[in-house]
Write an enzyme that holds these catalytic residues in place. Sequence first.
Site, PDB file in Angstrom:
ATOM      1  N   GLU A   1       0.806  -1.220   0.000  1.00  0.00           N
ATOM      2  CA  GLU A   1       0.000   0.000   0.000  1.00  0.00           C
ATOM      3  C   GLU A   1       0.838   1.269   0.000  1.00  0.00           C
ATOM      4  O   GLU A   1       1.928   1.312   0.561  1.00  0.00           O
ATOM      5  CB  GLU A   1      -0.905   0.005   1.228  1.00  0.00           C
TER       6      GLU A   1
ATOM      7  N   CYS B   1       3.296   8.586   1.186  1.00  0.00           N
ATOM      8  CA  CYS B   1       3.797   7.667   2.203  1.00  0.00           C
ATOM      9  C   CYS B   1       4.056   6.337   1.497  1.00  0.00           C
ATOM     10  O   CYS B   1       3.112   5.688   1.039  1.00  0.00           O
ATOM     11  CB  CYS B   1       2.701   7.561   3.266  1.00  0.00           C
TER      12      CYS B   1
ATOM     13  N   CYS C   1       6.518  -6.646   7.815  1.00  0.00           N
ATOM     14  CA  CYS C   1       7.671  -6.103   8.540  1.00  0.00           C
ATOM     15  C   CYS C   1       8.109  -7.117   9.592  1.00  0.00           C
ATOM     16  O   CYS C   1       7.285  -7.776  10.226  1.00  0.00           O
ATOM     17  CB  CYS C   1       7.288  -4.791   9.226  1.00  0.00           C
TER      18      CYS C   1
ATOM     19  N   CYS D   1      -1.555   5.910   9.393  1.00  0.00           N
ATOM     20  CA  CYS D   1      -0.346   5.181   9.779  1.00  0.00           C
ATOM     21  C   CYS D   1      -0.669   3.957  10.612  1.00  0.00           C
ATOM     22  O   CYS D   1      -1.535   4.005  11.481  1.00  0.00           O
ATOM     23  CB  CYS D   1       0.533   6.060  10.649  1.00  0.00           C
TER      24      CYS D   1
HETATM   25  N1  SAH Z   1       8.907   1.052  10.280  1.00  0.00           N
HETATM   26  C1  SAH Z   1       9.047   2.440  10.383  1.00  0.00           C
HETATM   27  C2  SAH Z   1       8.192   3.201   9.388  1.00  0.00           C
HETATM   28  C3  SAH Z   1       6.798   2.696   9.146  1.00  0.00           C
HETATM   29  S1  SAH Z   1       5.666   2.886  10.463  1.00  0.00           S
HETATM   30  C4  SAH Z   1       8.801   2.913  11.806  1.00  0.00           C
HETATM   31  O1  SAH Z   1       8.337   2.115  12.608  1.00  0.00           O
HETATM   32  O2  SAH Z   1       9.100   4.059  12.111  1.00  0.00           O
HETATM   33  C5  SAH Z   1       5.328   4.617  10.389  1.00  0.00           C
HETATM   34  C6  SAH Z   1       4.833   5.224  11.686  1.00  0.00           C
HETATM   35  O3  SAH Z   1       3.517   4.735  12.005  1.00  0.00           O
HETATM   36  C7  SAH Z   1       5.698   4.866  12.880  1.00  0.00           C
HETATM   37  O4  SAH Z   1       5.972   5.985  13.688  1.00  0.00           O
HETATM   38  C8  SAH Z   1       4.853   3.868  13.618  1.00  0.00           C
HETATM   39  O5  SAH Z   1       5.215   3.792  14.960  1.00  0.00           O
HETATM   40  C9  SAH Z   1       3.468   4.426  13.374  1.00  0.00           C
HETATM   41  N2  SAH Z   1       2.395   3.464  13.657  1.00  0.00           N
HETATM   42  C10 SAH Z   1       2.404   2.134  13.504  1.00  0.00           C
HETATM   43  N3  SAH Z   1       1.240   1.593  13.919  1.00  0.00           N
HETATM   44  C11 SAH Z   1       0.467   2.621  14.335  1.00  0.00           C
HETATM   45  C12 SAH Z   1      -0.873   2.704  14.842  1.00  0.00           C
HETATM   46  N4  SAH Z   1      -1.634   1.640  14.991  1.00  0.00           N
HETATM   47  N5  SAH Z   1      -1.346   3.930  15.140  1.00  0.00           N
HETATM   48  C13 SAH Z   1      -0.586   5.038  14.944  1.00  0.00           C
HETATM   49  N6  SAH Z   1       0.662   5.014  14.456  1.00  0.00           N
HETATM   50  C14 SAH Z   1       1.193   3.820  14.159  1.00  0.00           C
HETATM   51 FE1  SF4 Z   2       7.529  -2.425  11.322  1.00  0.00          FE
HETATM   52 FE2  SF4 Z   2       7.343   0.206  11.778  1.00  0.00          FE
HETATM   53 FE3  SF4 Z   2       5.200  -1.414  12.068  1.00  0.00          FE
HETATM   54 FE4  SF4 Z   2       7.200  -1.560  13.808  1.00  0.00          FE
HETATM   55  S1  SF4 Z   2       5.857   0.211  13.435  1.00  0.00           S
HETATM   56  S2  SF4 Z   2       6.159  -3.319  12.850  1.00  0.00           S
HETATM   57  S3  SF4 Z   2       8.966  -1.188  12.498  1.00  0.00           S
HETATM   58  S4  SF4 Z   2       6.277  -0.974  10.172  1.00  0.00           S
END
Ligand code: SAH
Ligand code: SF4
Length: 343
Positions: free
Chosen positions: A89, A102, A109, A336
């Site tokens: 996505e 994005c 992951c 996100c």
């Molecule tokens: N793997 C990287 C980038 C992808 S995640 C990372 O973890 O930074 C992008 C952002 O979305 C990160 O800050 C992550 O913590 C946040 N994120 C993941 N799951 C989320 C959720 N359920 N609600 C809000 N933010 C979330």
């Molecule tokens: Fe991967 Fe980022 Fe999700 Fe953590 S928040 S599982 S590092 S995509």
Amino acid sequence: MRSFYQLSHTDLTDLLKKEGFSTSATNRLFNWHYKRKEISPCDLKVSDKTKDFLKKHFHFDLPKIDTVIKAKDKTVKFLFKLHDGRKVETVLIPFHQKYSICVSSQVGCAMKCSFCFTGTQGLKRNLTTSEIVGQYLKAWLWLNENRPNEARISNIVFMGQGEPLHNFDAVKKACEIFLSQSGLSIGAQKITISTSGFLPGLKRWSEEMPGVNLALSLHSPFTKKRDELIPINKAFPLKEVLKYIDEIPLAKKQFVTYEYLLIKNFNDQSEDAHTLGKMLCGKRAYINLIPFNPFPGSTYKRPSQNEVEGFKAILDTYKIPTLIRTTKGDDVLAACGQLNTAL
Ligand code: SAH
Ligand code: SF4
């Protein structure tokens, strides 16, 4: 057959040199495919032999759009189908008359963060450079066709599926293509890599991708809580990651963004805010507060707007610029942490 979009400017120049062709074609080819965003083979002044060689050895296909979902706030979520049937996505987020894109860096992951929908599927595979660049090109072409007056993507954030620093080589090359002056020519300050703190990748990032912005998903200043949220904190503790980031020479006006996910009654108390404030004050830091986005099966809860604002008010006393990230596109699960393509 290889994808043309696998080649950085340097790769293409080296290849043309090796095959005995004029290297002046590199700029023209980058201009054609990236600046003009043509997907047909180049018809600018490039020798027929060079064109024939490229046609014989490379394809110009982009990821196929499986589904496009449009949210009320103009956010667009694309579900792309890759050559092996895997899906990934990409989200276009409206932002001051322009869009941020994005992009995803992996299918699934490996980091398995407890609050993340993507993490629940585990790592399926890395994306290739052409699949990363392809997300951008395809989304741009879609905008150009469907919202012709708005076809402007000003920022790229690696905040879709996957841990970009865990797929370093492909992400690095994709960034080189984004940056290339005769091609997309996107400024390094317009690109942000978001990481959960994967230290081996972070070390390479600081040496090999100067100028590209960094966002660290911090989420808790306390070891026990961060261990629960981000399991790789046990291998690469926050203290070491922060120490490493502090030593990276930043460009003028460059800041590091610290993302802080707010989960109700877990990491949203005043003690959390004060400890975070003390940890980051004095650094060239921005804080992005992200209220938790629930997804099917999640047990964490999202704090109320009042609670989020109360948390920010405490951080303000530490004089750290803090933004509350408004959730965009949550009516279509495009926000996100809501990206899961295993469904
Ligand atoms: N793997 C990287 C980038 C992808 S995640 C990372 O973890 O930074 C992008 C952002 O979305 C990160 O800050 C992550 O913590 C946040 N994120 C993941 N799951 C989320 C959720 N359920 N609600 C809000 N933010 C979330
Ligand atoms: Fe991967 Fe980022 Fe999700 Fe953590 S928040 S599982 S590092 S995509």
